[in-house]
Write an enzyme that holds these catalytic residues in place. Structure first.
Site, PDB file in Angstrom:
ATOM      1  N   HIS A 215      -7.855  -5.031  -1.670  1.00  6.59           N
ATOM      2  CA  HIS A 215      -6.673  -4.505  -0.996  1.00  6.59           C
ATOM      3  C   HIS A 215      -6.063  -5.486   0.000  1.00  6.59           C
ATOM      4  O   HIS A 215      -4.858  -5.536   0.166  1.00  6.59           O
ATOM      5  CB  HIS A 215      -7.058  -3.212  -0.269  1.00  6.59           C
ATOM      6  CG  HIS A 215      -5.897  -2.338   0.071  1.00  6.59           C
ATOM      7  ND1 HIS A 215      -5.082  -1.767  -0.885  1.00  6.59           N
ATOM      8  CD2 HIS A 215      -5.404  -1.915   1.263  1.00  6.59           C
ATOM      9  CE1 HIS A 215      -4.159  -1.032  -0.306  1.00  6.59           C
ATOM     10  NE2 HIS A 215      -4.315  -1.113   0.997  1.00  6.59           N
TER      11      HIS A 215
ATOM     12  N   SER B  18       0.848  -1.180   0.000  1.00  7.67           N
ATOM     13  CA  SER B  18       0.000   0.000   0.000  1.00  7.67           C
ATOM     14  C   SER B  18       0.892   1.241   0.000  1.00  7.67           C
ATOM     15  O   SER B  18       1.697   1.422  -0.911  1.00  7.67           O
ATOM     16  CB  SER B  18      -0.955  -0.037   1.193  1.00  7.67           C
ATOM     17  OG  SER B  18      -2.018   0.867   1.028  1.00  7.67           O
TER      18      SER B  18
ATOM     19  N   ASP C  40      -9.370  -3.867  -5.850  1.00  7.68           N
ATOM     20  CA  ASP C  40      -8.828  -3.051  -4.766  1.00  7.68           C
ATOM     21  C   ASP C  40      -9.537  -1.700  -4.705  1.00  7.68           C
ATOM     22  O   ASP C  40      -9.614  -0.980  -5.702  1.00  7.68           O
ATOM     23  CB  ASP C  40      -7.333  -2.853  -4.976  1.00  7.68           C
ATOM     24  CG  ASP C  40      -6.617  -2.376  -3.730  1.00  7.68           C
ATOM     25  OD1 ASP C  40      -7.230  -1.653  -2.929  1.00  7.68           O
ATOM     26  OD2 ASP C  40      -5.442  -2.725  -3.555  1.00  7.68           O
TER      27      ASP C  40
END
Length: 720
Positions: free
Chosen positions: A692, A572, A657
Site C-alpha cells: 500500500h 487509497s 497491498d
C-alpha cells in the site's frame, strides 16, 4: 481502503521495472515490436452475484488471486507494466532529471532531533546514499557519544522491501523490541535485541501488528496477533522472553470484527492500554504494567456512537470524548471511578464550532490542540490555575502537531510545524514563560528560497451552498492568475482524515515548472470539524466527490489553472475519489493519477474475508442493507464505468497491498479499457514487490514520485 498514517501530500505511487511478456489463455495482447507495446485486453469471464434482486456481473473477477501466484494473472499484470513502460519510455529522461533534482535538494547526512524517553535521548540518522536510517541513543540532549541501536540498512539488505514497523525499549533500557515487515503486507515479526551484548535473542514472534509494549519486569512483551486472512489484529498475547510463541498467553480477544485493536502504554509507565477502535465507537481497556498476570479491565462498557480515549495523570484519567459533544471535549475522572460517566468532570467545554483534536499532559500543565475554521491552534493550560496561553502561527495555511512529549516532568512542550512554503520546523515552548526555541528546521539544498513561493487559503462555494476550504501554493514568478498555469489538485476526503497543508521538497519540481498545486479539503475529512466528516460518509458520500469537482470548476473560473491542463491526484480512499470524479466530470481533467485506488466498492464491501471490510461498514455502510447497496452502487467507480471519454490516467498499485487489494485497480483498468470511447492514455503500473505504501527506502520512493510527476509534466507540455 483505509489510508495509513502515511499518505503524504505529494503522494508517492508505486513503480516496477519493465515486466516480461509471457503467454496466457486469459489475457491477450497484440504483437510486440521494438518500438511499442499495445495495451493488454483482458478476457471477459462473467462472475455473477445475486443480491437484493439484482444480478451483478463482474467480467474481470478472474484477476483476483489471493495467493498472488497464478501464472495467468501475473502474466497479465506484467503485460500492463510493459505497456506502461513503453508509453512512458519517452519520459525516461525527464524521470531521471526529476529524480536527480529532487534527490539533490535532500540533505544526505541528516539527524533527527533527539527525543527523550527515560534517561536516554533517541534519534535516527541517515548518511550519504543510505536508503534507511540508523537508530541511536545518547545520555545527552545533543546526542553526544551516541550508542548504536539498529542499522536498518543492514536489516534491509537481504530484502527487496523492508519496513521497520516500530521499536520499543524495555523499561530498564537494556532490551530493544522491534518489528519488521519484508513483504509489505503489514504483517510483522517481532525481534528482540540485547543492547548490552548486541545479541539478537532467539525470540521471533510472527504474524503480528507493528507495535509492541513491554511490561515492567523487562521480560514480558504484549503484542497483537493478526488473522492471516482478514489481516485484522484481534488477539492480544503476553510473551515471556525465552519461551516459544506457541506458549504465549491470550490476554484479550476481540469478538466484534468491526473493531481494530491497538496497544499503548501510559506516560508514567504504570498501565498498558488496549484500544478498541471502530469508525463510530471507541474505547479502552487497561491492565497493570507491573503485574504479568494482570487481566484487562474495560474502563467503560462500549456504547454504539460513544468515542473516548484516555491519558493517565497521577490518580486521574483525562478523557477525550464525544459524549454529548459532536466536536469532542475533555473530561477527567478518578481512576477507580471512571466506569460511571456520572463521575466524569469537564476540563475543556465542548464548542460547537471548534474541534478538540489532541492533548498531552505534564506534571503541572495540559497542552491541547483544537481546530477552528480549518486552522489548528495549540493552547497551554496551567492545571493549578486554569491559566491559558495560545501559541500563534502566521502562515495562511499550515500543519502543526505535538510530538515526542514522553516525559511528564518536562517543562517544555515539543511542536512540529510546516506550511506549504515553510519546511518542517521542530521547536519547544517553555510551559511557564511561553518562550520558544527552534530545535531544527529541515534544510532544502540548492537555491530554494521560501520567499519565492506563495500559499493561499480560499473558500469555494459548492453546489449545495457549503463553503469548501482550499489550500494553494505556487511560485510567484511563474504564476499569473489568468488561467494559463497547469494545475494539480489533490484530495482524500474519507475516515475523518484531514490532509493539512504541509511542505514537500518533491513538490518544488512541479512549482518550479509553473504548476499550481491545490489541496481540496472536501467533506469526509475533519477540516471543519466532526460534522464535516459526517457530511461526507455513508449516505452522504457523494458530497466528497461533488466538492472536489466544484473546487476544480472554481479554480478554473478564478484563473488559478488552465482549463485544458487541469490534473487530479488521490490515493487509497482518495483513489475512490479519483474514480468517482472521472465518472462524473471527465471533461474537467486532462490527466489523473489514482494510486492504490479503492474503486470496487460493492464487491469489496460484500466480501467479509477481505482485510478491513467489516471495519468499514460505519464508513461506507453495509451493502447487505439494500439502502446502502443502492447508494454505493450509484457511485462505485467500477460499477459506474460507462461508454464515455475519460482523461489520460495513470493507475498505480502494489501486488502485496494489504489495504486495497491489487485486483481492484487491475479490474478497473480492464473495464475502463473496454468501455472508454477516447484515445487518451490509460496506464496501469504494478509494483510486484511492494504494497500500500509503495517502495521502501528514502531514495527509491523518489523514483515513484518522479514517474508520477513526469506523467503530469509530459501531458502539460503536450508530449504524451
Amino acid at each position: 481502503m483505509k489510508q495509513s498514517v502515511l499518505w503524504q501530500l505529494a503522494l508517492s505511487s508505486v513503480i516496477l521495472a519493465t515486466g516480461c511478456q509471457s503467454t496466457s489463455t486469459i489475457s491477450q495482447t497484440s504483437s510486440v515490436s521494438s518500438q511499442s507495446v499495445t495495451a493488454p485486453i483482458a478476457a471477459k469471464i462473467p462472475h455473477k452475484t445475486e443480491i437484493h434482486g439484482y444480478e451483478l456481473v463482474d467480467n474481470y473477477h478472474w484477476l483476483r488471486d489471493d495467493t498472488r501466484s497464478s501464472e495467468q494473472v501475473i502474466s497479465h499484470l506484467e503485460k500492463e507494466n510493459s505497456y506502461t513502460d513503453s508509453v512512458l519510455a519517452q519520459s525516461e529522461a525527464l524521470q531521471s532529471q526529476l529524480f536527480s533534482e529532487i534527490k539533490a535538494k535532500i540533505v544526505k547526512d541528516n539527524r533527527s532531533v533527539p527525543v527523550q524517553k527515560g534517561r536516554y535521548f533517541y534519534f535516527n540518522e541517515t548518511v550519504g546514499e543510505q536508503e534507511y536510517a540508523t537508530i541511536y541513543r545518547s545520555l545527552t540532549v545533543d546526542g553526544a557519544n551516541p550508542e548504536l541501536l539498529l542499522d536498518i540498512n543492514e536489516l534491509a539488505k537481504p530484502h527487496e522491501f523492508y519496513d521497520l514497523g516500530g521499536i520499543e525499549v524495555s523499561p530498564n533500557a537494556n532490551l530493544l523490541a522491534y518489528t519488521e515487515d519484508t513483504l509489505s503486507r503489514r504483517i510483522y515479526t517481532v525481534r528482540v535485541k540485547n543492547l548490552t551484548t548486541g545479541e539478537t535473542l532467539k525470540d521471533a514472534l510472527k504474524g503480528v501488528q507493528g507495535g509492541v509494549v513491554w511490561a515492567n519486569d523487562n521480560q514480558t512483551l504484549y503484542y497483537i496477533k493478526k488473522d492471516p486472512v482478514s489481516l485484522l489484529g484481534t488477539q492480544v498475547f503476553r510473551h515471556t522472553l525465552g519461551t516459544a510463541q506457541e506458549q504465549d498467553e491470550l490476554v484479550y480477544e476481540e469478538a466484534d470484527n468491526t473493531y481494530y485493536t491497538y496497544l499503548s502504554r501510559s506516560k508514567d509507565g504504570e498501565q498498558i492500554f488496549i484500544h478498541h477502535y471502530s469508525t463510530e465507537s471507541k474505547g479502552v481497556s487497561a491492565l497493570s504494567a507491573d503485574d504479568v498476570k494482570a487481566k484487562p479491565r474495560r474502563l467503560l462498557a462500549r456504547e454504539k456512537g460513544l468515542e473516548y480515549s484516555v491519558s493517565k495523570h497521577k490518580d486521574w484519567y483525562y478523557i477525550l470524548t464525544n459524549l454529548n459533544a459532536v466536536n469532542f471535549k475533555l473530561m477527567k475522572a478518578k481512576i477507580d471511578a471512571v466506569s460511571d460517566k456520572a463521575n466524569w468532570q469537564t476540563v475543556i467545554e465542548h464548542q460547537p464550532n471548534v474541534r478538540l483534536e489532541d492533548f498531552t499532559l505534564f506534571d503541572e500543565h495540559l497542552v491541547y490542540q483544537s481546530r477552528a475554521q480549518g486552522q489548528s491552534k495549540i493552547t497551554i493550560r496551567e492545571l493549578a490555575k486554569n491559566k491559558e496561553r495560545q501559541i500563534e502561527f502566521n502562515d495562511p495555511a499550515y500543519r502543526v502537531s505535538m510530538t515526542g512529549n514522553n516525559t511528564l516532568s518536562s517543562d517544555r512542550v515539543r511542536v512540529q510545524y510546516a506550511s506549504m512554503t515553510t519546511p518542517k520546523t521542530t521547536f519547544e515552548v517553555d510551559l511557564n514563560d511561553y518562550s520558544k526555541v527552534t530545535l531544527k528546521q529541515d534544510k532544502v539544498l540548492g537555491d530554494f528560497n521560501a520567499a519565492d513561493y506563495q500559499s493561499e487559503r480560499i473558500f469555494v462555494t459548492a453546489r449545495d451552498g457549503i463553503k469548501v476550504p482550499v489550500s494553494i501554493v505556487y511560485k510567484k514568478s511563474l504564476f499569473k492568475k489568468d488561467g494559463t498555469n497547469p494545475l494539480l489538485q489533490y484530495g482524500y476526503g474519507s475516515y475523518g482524515y484531514t490532509v493539512d497543508p504541509g511542505f514537500s521538497i518533491s513538490r518544488l519540481s512541479l512549482l518550479d515548472r509553473g504548476f499550481v498545486y491545490a489541496i481540496a479539503h472536501i467533506r469526509g475529512s475533519q477540516m471543519l470539524g466532526r460534522p464535516w466528516y459526517e457530511d461526507g460518509k455513508k449516505l452522504h458520500k457523494k458530497n466528497t466527490f461533488n466538492d472536489f469537482v466544484d473546487v476544480t470548476k472554481a479554480l478554473i473560473s478564478q484563473g488559478y489553472g488552465d482549463k485544458k491542463r487541469i490534473y487530479a491526484q488521490g490515493g487509497s480512499a482518495g483513489g475512490l475519489l479519483m474514480g468517482a470524479v472521472v465518472n462524473q466530470a471527465p471533461e474537467l481533467y486532462h490527466g489523473v493519477h489514482a494510486a492504490v485506488p479503492f474503486v470496487d466498492v460493492i464487491n469489496t464491501m460484500l466480501d467479509e474475508s477481505l482485510p478491513l471490510t467489516t471495519n468499514e461498514y460505519d464508513e461506507w455502510g453495509n451493502p447487505n442493507d439494500k439502502t446502502y447497496f443502492d447508494y454505493m452502487r450509484s457511485y462505485s467507480p467500477y460499477d459506474q464505468v460507462s461508454k464515455q471519454a475519460y482523461p489520460n490516467m495513470l493507475v498505480t498499485t502494489g501486488l502485496h497491498d494489504s489495504q486495497v487489494q491489487y485486483f481492484e485497480p487491475a479490474k478497473w483498468v480492464a473495464k475502463l479499457r473496454e468501455m472508454k470511447t477516447d484515445d487518451n492514455k490509460l496506464l496501469l503500473k504494478v509494483d510486484m514487490e511492494a504494497g500500500h505504501g509503495g517502495a521502501s527506502g528514502r531514495f527509491k520512493s523518489i523514483k515513484d514520485t518522479a514517474l508520477n510527476y513526469a506523467f503530469f509534466i509530459e501531458l502539460a507540455n503536450g508530449r504524451l
